[in-house]
Design an enzyme around this catalytic site. Structure first.
Site, PDB file in Angstrom:
ATOM      1  N   ASN A 181       0.848  -1.194   0.000  1.00 44.23           N
ATOM      2  CA  ASN A 181       0.000   0.000   0.000  1.00 44.23           C
ATOM      3  C   ASN A 181       0.879   1.238   0.000  1.00 44.23           C
ATOM      4  O   ASN A 181       1.740   1.394   0.864  1.00 44.23           O
ATOM      5  CB  ASN A 181      -0.913   0.005   1.238  1.00 44.23           C
ATOM      6  CG  ASN A 181      -2.043   1.007   1.115  1.00 44.23           C
ATOM      7  OD1 ASN A 181      -1.875   2.082   0.548  1.00 44.23           O
ATOM      8  ND2 ASN A 181      -3.186   0.657   1.652  1.00 44.23           N
TER       9      ASN A 181
ATOM     10  N   HIS B 155     -11.336   1.314   4.124  1.00 42.30           N
ATOM     11  CA  HIS B 155     -10.346   0.352   3.652  1.00 42.30           C
ATOM     12  C   HIS B 155     -11.003  -0.619   2.680  1.00 42.30           C
ATOM     13  O   HIS B 155     -12.165  -0.986   2.839  1.00 42.30           O
ATOM     14  CB  HIS B 155      -9.767  -0.405   4.851  1.00 42.30           C
ATOM     15  CG  HIS B 155      -8.691  -1.373   4.495  1.00 42.30           C
ATOM     16  ND1 HIS B 155      -7.549  -1.004   3.815  1.00 42.30           N
ATOM     17  CD2 HIS B 155      -8.575  -2.711   4.707  1.00 42.30           C
ATOM     18  CE1 HIS B 155      -6.785  -2.066   3.636  1.00 42.30           C
ATOM     19  NE2 HIS B 155      -7.389  -3.113   4.163  1.00 42.30           N
TER      20      HIS B 155
ATOM     21  N   ASP C  22      -5.632  -8.682   1.289  1.00 38.84           N
ATOM     22  CA  ASP C  22      -5.698  -7.435   2.071  1.00 38.84           C
ATOM     23  C   ASP C  22      -4.332  -6.767   2.017  1.00 38.84           C
ATOM     24  O   ASP C  22      -3.482  -6.975   2.880  1.00 38.84           O
ATOM     25  CB  ASP C  22      -6.097  -7.765   3.511  1.00 38.84           C
ATOM     26  CG  ASP C  22      -6.390  -6.504   4.321  1.00 38.84           C
ATOM     27  OD1 ASP C  22      -6.189  -5.398   3.786  1.00 38.84           O
ATOM     28  OD2 ASP C  22      -6.813  -6.620   5.485  1.00 38.84           O
TER      29      ASP C  22
END
Length: 961
Positions: free
Chosen positions: A48, A300, A317
């Site tokens: 991320n 998220h 994730d």
């Protein structure tokens, strides 16, 4: 939470005026930092960049559509392409690493290929919008290649919009394509209910009758049916909507179910149009569930995916990939409310419920009949050889770095500088200090290695026997400069490299840096270094030549601390190539951060008296003779070093091309405004520097600042390059047709002149003194535009969001006009407007369409608004004829237009027999109007609508390449 819910006694939030909050925290066993996604699942995650979880979930979904991945691999790229500048290569590289890497993969190369900067990476966008923009880009890149049409083959379906009259034989149809479908969540219990609502028939009757060609207004049915569905069906769930009562976007967390198997042929194909091919079985299986957690203003994203459509689900994730059971991937993503178990079952308390803010946001289904084609095998033979070689090399380098990092505690780096490095760097790469250690030879050695063994390596590298080597440790001084501090002792040389590193660390050195002192005899062969005692000082010498502004290293000397600089003048002249009796000046280079400190050395004082010590730097030059007639920009060492400290290379760009450097100039931070514009004017060959206007750079947006620099508005160049405590090296310039001081006394307006007889719009720039009026603007404009007749009257309007917000009175001062956010438009006043009857009205007419992604009552304006005279007793039919003639709209298209009276954004549709003037009572046209005649029709001039973006608060996605 609404206050009414908080205060509701039945909910149990408040007891005796006290709010008790209970938190149930569970630590999952698999939240282990040593968790290995590849080892546990066979898949790796994506890193991320700040707020790119939404992008990561989409990329993982696309990657696991094997046919899509194979098509990306087959997009032609070359070995000379750079991933940061090529979307196909960046995506190929990303997919390759996801397939073959053992650790999580970075996405920076891909976002750079999008043209995104750091700001974009920290701005959360909408998944659906990114999906559409990315697929459009790839679709364009695939044209003319062997994979052309892949995006359409995978994701494109078609539906038919129809309007069918009830009482006459007339039907209008229009075929449209889609890459994804937006399904309502609110009011729908599951996907099937959403599809039912999607194809729901709307009755057009009463005030909303349909105008059928040759039949006039008719009762009709309006709806949508599907012609065909794509092999990969992407369903966007409308979890966000605009709440008019709260004037904000809200998230819909209602329970919404979606099946593992989706049958779109159910109920005898009620979703299909008559034109649909009934031989194709529209039976789908769920491939991916993209989840949004938290509220409307952020949150998220992550994804549950079945890569092979087996019963095993995986949660992707960001960097972490884990196995998940089907219940967690399906039922727990339905949303809705969850009830906590009662703590004391014996008590008759109401159950405690809370809203689940994590729920499905996007669903991806794969058609069963196309499953083997879509979820196919992808191996190395599908990847171009140059790409395999390139990415394999990257992986090997990454693995080497990983190995080095894992073994870092066993090794250290020793950087070694010598006279050769000083001569090569000083005057070229650096001017202050002695050496840039990033550009010298470095040696990675084991910490336990004896230093004498390291000297053997140096002997091989430099060709200098061990007995002739002497090493000096560097130390950081209080003024933040680094200097050779002292020579290693025999006892220290007998230690290991690790112990020496500890000594270096105590001297404030981040790593082990050494200066290799080598002495050469007259035959240029190495000789033993001279004996070093406390009385001897090692000094380094630089020579400055004002005539060519050069500073270079000439050598080092051992001097006695009790000696004087005048004792070494002959030696210095020899090193410089001067006559033995040349008079020279000496200066000690002390520091240059934050300010330059360079002091004259008294040649008659001792070195000790001048507080000189080992490692100090002496700069010398020929003595400046007064009255010699020689003039230099920087006549002595201190002035030259001051110049070097403040100089910088500034990149200049034009405002028309804000991302491209046009030229660079070497300037100094202390240059005045006049110095800078003079240098720019001289470089571009402009005789008048006052016609140069400069604009500073915004370091965050990487764009020019909205306001230019005023004439002499900043004192020095350093002021022009500062933005929010960051220093840039970019300035924008433009060449004006009049001097900037004169221009600043004028007001500049950009005005679009609209010709009433055609669609031509011409932009004119008007410059007038600030005290001028709108009347002066109109007079100036008349000399520049083509008028219908010499005495034509003009007016000036302010347009904002396709509405006329203001009609300027001719007496208004132009200095009060703000055209930064609004557009200015000029047009002729029509003759019929000048002679209005007592009951005639001059009304505002705007184009609009309904925003079908939000509330049906919300409208969006587009196109060019205009004013129209409405005569007393005039019906809508008569008004429509004049509007069609004015806008020159073909009959076929105009028959589909609807007309409405809008008040504060609410449409009230008009009948042809309605008297239009009766709706409008206002005669004053100068202020903003919230009542207008609306023309509802499709916006043919607009590009593909982005109105489908549910998250209105988010920045629009742009991929620039």
């Amino acid at each position: 939470m609404p206050l009414a819910e908080l205060y509701d006694p039945a909910r149990g939030y408040l007891v005796n005026d006290t709010c008790v909050v209970e938190a149930d925290i569970s630590v999952r066993k698999d939240m282990d930092w040593s968790y290995d996604s590849k080892k546990e699942t066979g898949y790796v995650g994506l890193k991320n960049q700040g707020a790119t979880c939404y992008m990561n979930s989409l990329l993982q979904t696309l990657y696991h559509i094997s046919y899509f991945r194979k098509a990306v691999y087959h997009m032609p790229t070359t070995e000379n392409d750079m991933p940061s500048g090529s979307i196909p290569l960046a995506l190929q590289s990303l997919f390759y690493k996801l397939q073959y890497s053992d650790t999580s993969v970075a996405t920076k190369e891909l976002t750079k290929s999008f043209g995104w900067d750091t700001y974009d990476s920290f701005m959360q966008h909408d998944v659906q919008e990114l999906n559409r923009v990315l697929c459009e880009k790839l679709e364009g890149k695939m044209k003319g290649t062997i994979v052309e049409g892949t995006i359409q083959q995978l994701f494109e379906g078609h539906h038919m919009n129809y309007i069918e009259c009830i009482n006459v034989d007339y039907k209008s149809t229009r075929k449209e394509s889609f890459y994804d479908l937006q399904l309502d969540v609110k009011g729908c219990k599951d996907v099937y209910a959403s599809f039912d609502k999607y194809v729901e028939v709307e009755r057009l009757e009463g005030d909303n009758k349909y105008h059928a060609e040759n039949y006039g207004l008719q009762d009709a049915r309006k709806g949508v049916l599907f012609i065909d569905f794509p092999p990969v069906l992407q369903l966007q769930l409308k979890r966000f909507e605009y709440d008019f009562t709260r004037d904000t976007m809200v998230k819909i967390n209602d329970r919404y179910e979606f099946p593992l198997q989706l049958d779109l042929d159910r109920d005898n194909g009620k979703y299909l149009s008559p034109e649909a091919d009934r031989s194709i079985r529209n039976f789908y299986t769920l491939h991916s569930v993209l989840v949004h957690s938290s509220g409307v203003h952020g949150g998220h994203y992550y994804a549950y995916i079945r890569p092979t459509l087996s019963n095993q689900w995986f949660k992707f994730d960001d960097e972490r990939v884990s196995k998940e059971d089907p219940k967690r991937a399906l039922e727990e993503q339905y949303g809705g409310e969850e009830e906590l178990p009662r703590i004391n079952p014996g008590f008759n308390h109401s159950p405690f419920k809370f809203t689940k803010h994590s729920n499905a946001y996007m669903l991806v289904y794969v058609r069963e009949s196309d499953k083997d084609k879509i979820i196919c095998n992808v191996d190395e033979k599908d990847i171009a050889e140059h790409l395999r070689m390139r990415l394999k090399k990257e992986q090997d380098e990454k693995e080497l770095k990983r190995k080095e990092k894992a073994e870092a505690h066993l090794y250290t780096t020793i950087k070694v500088a010598c006279d050769e490095d000083l001569r090569e760097q000083i005057g070229n790469n650096i001017l202050f200090d002695l050496v840039d250690y990033d550009k010298v030879r470095s040696f990675r050695v084991q910490i336990q290695m004896p230093f004498m063994v390291f000297k053997e390596e140096i002997a091989k590298e430099f060709g200098i026997p061990i007995q002739y080597q002497r090493f000096w440790l560097w130390a950081k001084r209080q003024n933040n400069t680094y200097r050779p501090n002292r020579a290693l002792t025999p006892q220290e040389e007998a230690q290991s490299v690790g112990l020496l590193r500890e000594v270096s660390t105590k001297a404030n050195n981040a790593e082990l840096k050494l200066f290799l002192e080598l002495e050469m005899g007259q035959d240029l062969r190495p000789i033993p270094p001279p004996e070093k005692s406390k009385e001897n000082l090692l000094l380094f010498f630089k020579l400055y030549e004002p005539s060519n502004e050069k500073l270079r290293y000439v050598g080092r000397l051992f001097v006695k601390s009790s000696g004087k600089p005048e004792d070494i003048l002959v030696k210095l002249n020899e090193m410089a190539g001067y006559a033995p009796d040349q008079d020279i000046d000496m200066f000690e280079e002390i520091k240059f951060v934050p300010n330059v400190m360079c002091e004259r050395v008294d040649k008659k004082s001792t070195f000790f008296g001048s507080q000189l010590e080992d490692g100090d730097i002496i700069c010398f030059q020929k003595s400046v003779q007064t009255g010699s007639g020689e003039r230099y920009r920087y006549p002595d060492v201190p002035s030259f070093l001051e110049y070097v400290h403040n100089r910088l290379v500034v990149r200049f760009r034009t405002l028309e091309k804000p991302k491209e450097d046009e030229f660079s100039l070497e300037l100094t931070k202390l240059d005045t405004y006049d110095n800078v514009v003079e240098e720019v004017a001289q470089h571009i060959g402009l005789s008048d520097p006052s016609k140069i206007r400069l604009t500073s750079h915004n370091c965050y947006s990487q764009q020019p600042k909205p306001q230019s620099i005023k004439y002499r508005g900043m004192e020095h160049l350093s002021d022009m390059l500062i933005h929010s405590n960051q220093t840039s090296d970019i300035l924008y310039y433009e060449v004006l047709d009049i001097p900037l001081p004169e221009l600043q006394c004028l007001k500049t307006l950009k005005i679009a002149f609209h010709h009433d007889t055609n669609d031509e719009v011409v932009i004119h720039t008007i410059r007038l003194p600030r005290h001028s009026t709108v009347s002066d603007v109109i007079n100036d404009l008349k000399s520049k535009v083509d008028l219908s007749h010499p005495d034509a009257e003009l007016r000036l309007l302010e347009i904002f969001y396709h509405k006329i917000y203001k009609i300027f009175r001719v007496s208004e001062k132009i200095e009060n006009i703000n055209d930064q956010y609004c557009a200015l438009r000029a047009e002729e006043v029509l003759e019929e407007e000048k002679n209005l009857g007592p009951h005639d009205r001059l009304i505002h007419v705007y184009h609009f369409l309904k925003d079908t992604t939000q509330n049906q009552q919300q409208v969006q304006n587009f196109g060019h608004p205009f004013l129209l005279v409405i005569h007393e007793g005039e019906t809508l039919t008569e008004v429509k004829l004049r509007i069609q003639k004015k806008l020159q709209v073909p009959d076929e298209e105009f028959s589909k237009w609807k007309f409405a009276f809008l008040s504060f954004g609410r449409p009230e549709y008009l009948q042809d027999s309605d008297i239009v003037s009766a709706r409008f009572q206002r005669r004053d046209i100068y202020g903003a109007w919230e009542q207008y005649l609306g023309l509802e029709h499709t916006d043919n001039a607009s590009k593909r609508s982005n109105a489908a973006n549910q998250n209105r608060h988010e920045k629009a996605v742009k991929i620039y390449d």
